[in-house]
Design an enzyme around this catalytic site. Structure first.
Site, PDB file in Angstrom:
ATOM      1  N   GLU A   1       0.818  -1.214   0.000  1.00  0.00           N
ATOM      2  CA  GLU A   1       0.000   0.000   0.000  1.00  0.00           C
ATOM      3  C   GLU A   1       0.856   1.270   0.000  1.00  0.00           C
ATOM      4  O   GLU A   1       1.199   1.801   1.048  1.00  0.00           O
ATOM      5  CB  GLU A   1      -0.940   0.021   1.216  1.00  0.00           C
ATOM      6  CG  GLU A   1      -1.841   1.250   1.261  1.00  0.00           C
ATOM      7  CD  GLU A   1      -2.815   1.239   2.429  1.00  0.00           C
ATOM      8  OE1 GLU A   1      -3.575   2.210   2.567  1.00  0.00           O
ATOM      9  OE2 GLU A   1      -2.816   0.264   3.207  1.00  0.00           O
TER      10      GLU A   1
ATOM     11  N   LYS B   1      -2.488  -2.050  -3.187  1.00  0.00           N
ATOM     12  CA  LYS B   1      -3.544  -1.210  -2.614  1.00  0.00           C
ATOM     13  C   LYS B   1      -3.112   0.253  -2.739  1.00  0.00           C
ATOM     14  O   LYS B   1      -2.474   0.801  -1.847  1.00  0.00           O
ATOM     15  CB  LYS B   1      -3.804  -1.575  -1.151  1.00  0.00           C
ATOM     16  CG  LYS B   1      -4.884  -0.698  -0.500  1.00  0.00           C
ATOM     17  CD  LYS B   1      -5.220  -1.125   0.914  1.00  0.00           C
ATOM     18  CE  LYS B   1      -6.251  -0.173   1.524  1.00  0.00           C
ATOM     19  NZ  LYS B   1      -6.692  -0.596   2.875  1.00  0.00           N
TER      20      LYS B   1
END
Length: 340
Positions: free
Chosen positions: A177, A219
């Site tokens: 992420e 992500k």
């Protein structure tokens, strides 16, 4: 490392037009949100709230995985079942946030570095014993005067890659992420530049650390103007810019892109995801999915308000928001659904 198991789990996390529920808020973050709503701030209230989430009827229809926090993965529902078992029984893959948060980056004013690599191998092994099947690590990149610096981008990319390699070694699918924050008055075009540079750097480091791309999930942020930018681009312009950027920076081997909501409203996050799937689902090599936290949870938290009498209504709200995002993955979401 069981490469087939990692690949199968990663694919399952983005299969059947489902998405991932992020319920991994740290204790300070969760307590801060509770405080705004007048909800008591303690471990038992957090357990009750998160127990309400994992026991929501039908949640597994739209949610493939749930990211838990260290406190949460060790807690139980009212009937004594572990949260891991409750999720698994609902057909939802349990995962765990493993970073130690973003701290000030030395010699880089206004920039952050995510910590948590020390002792990570042992912590990952313990989470596997508890029942986690994937992990998550978040790095944050701020846009502002003179930032982000190259040093900040590279340091965070290295951390993400080392975490991802350790996760795969332990048998956990890493959610990678790299979040370019929405805070600021920057334009969509500036966000595009920073997002592209960050993604190129992250995947370069993933390659150097021998991370198997087929066994990971990305992500990222959507490509958006800053919250304080005078010009807020249309839903279609955001979809176009985001996919154009990702086609230049994200390898086809990655099974899925599960967007974070990053402070967007629930409705806008769904609408933007929907536009991407309407326009590009058949043209991109990865699944375009979601890994939302506030954009799914916030309405339900407000309805619940710490009162058990509101549990059913709050669970219906959770179910509704999850379903809206599954519909967005199918390109079938529309504003009229919010009136239902």
């Amino acid at each position: 490392m069981n490469t087939q198991q990692l690949t199968d789990t990663a694919r399952a996390m983005v299969a059947d037009d489902k998405g991932i529920l992020a319920m991994d808020e740290s204790t300070p973050t969760c307590d801060k949100r509770f405080a705004k709503l007048g909800i008591p701030k303690n471990a038992e209230t957090r357990r009750i709230y998160r127990g309400m989430i994992v026991s929501t009827p039908g949640l597994g229809e739209s949610i493939s995985g749930a990211i838990l926090y260290d406190e949460t993965i060790r807690q139980q529902t009212e009937d004594g079942s572990s949260f891991v078992k409750a999720l698994t029984d609902a057909g939802i893959i349990p995962g765990i946030k493993v970073d130690a948060g973003a701290k000030d980056l030395a010699a880089h004013p206004g920039e952050k570095i995510t910590e948590g690599l020390d002792g990570l191998r042992a912590r990952l092994a313990k989470y596997v014993e508890i029942g986690a099947r994937f992990a998550k690590w978040r790095a944050v990149i701020s846009i502002g005067d003179g930032i982000p610096s190259r040093g900040c981008i590279e340091a965070n990319a290295q951390g993400l890659a080392r975490y991802a390699a350790l996760s795969q070694e332990a048998g956990l699918v890493p959610i990678v992420e790299p979040e370019v924050l929405m805070d600021g008055d920057h334009t969509l075009e500036r966000c595009y530049e920073v997002t592209e540079e960050s993604l190129h750097t992250v995947f370069d480091q993933l390659y150097r650390q021998r991370v198997m791309l087929e066994g990971m999930i990305l992500k990222p942020n959507m490509v958006l103007p800053g919250l304080q930018c005078p010009h807020q681009n249309s839903v279609d312009e955001v979809a176009d810019a985001t996919i154009a950027c990702f086609l230049r920076a994200v390898p086809a081997a990655v099974p899925g892109v599960t967007f974070l909501s990053g402070g967007q409203s629930s409705e806008l996050a769904s609408a933007r995801l929907n536009a991407m799937n309407v326009k590009f689902k058949s043209q991109v090599p990865w699944e375009l999915s979601f890994s939302f936290a506030r954009a799914i949870q916030q309405p339900a938290m407000g309805i619940w308000g710490g009162d058990s009498a509101n549990k059913e209504a709050a669970q219906k709200s959770l179910y509704h928001r999850a379903k809206c995002n599954r519909d967005a993955r199918r390109g079938e979401y529309n504003a009229a659904m919010e009136e239902a």
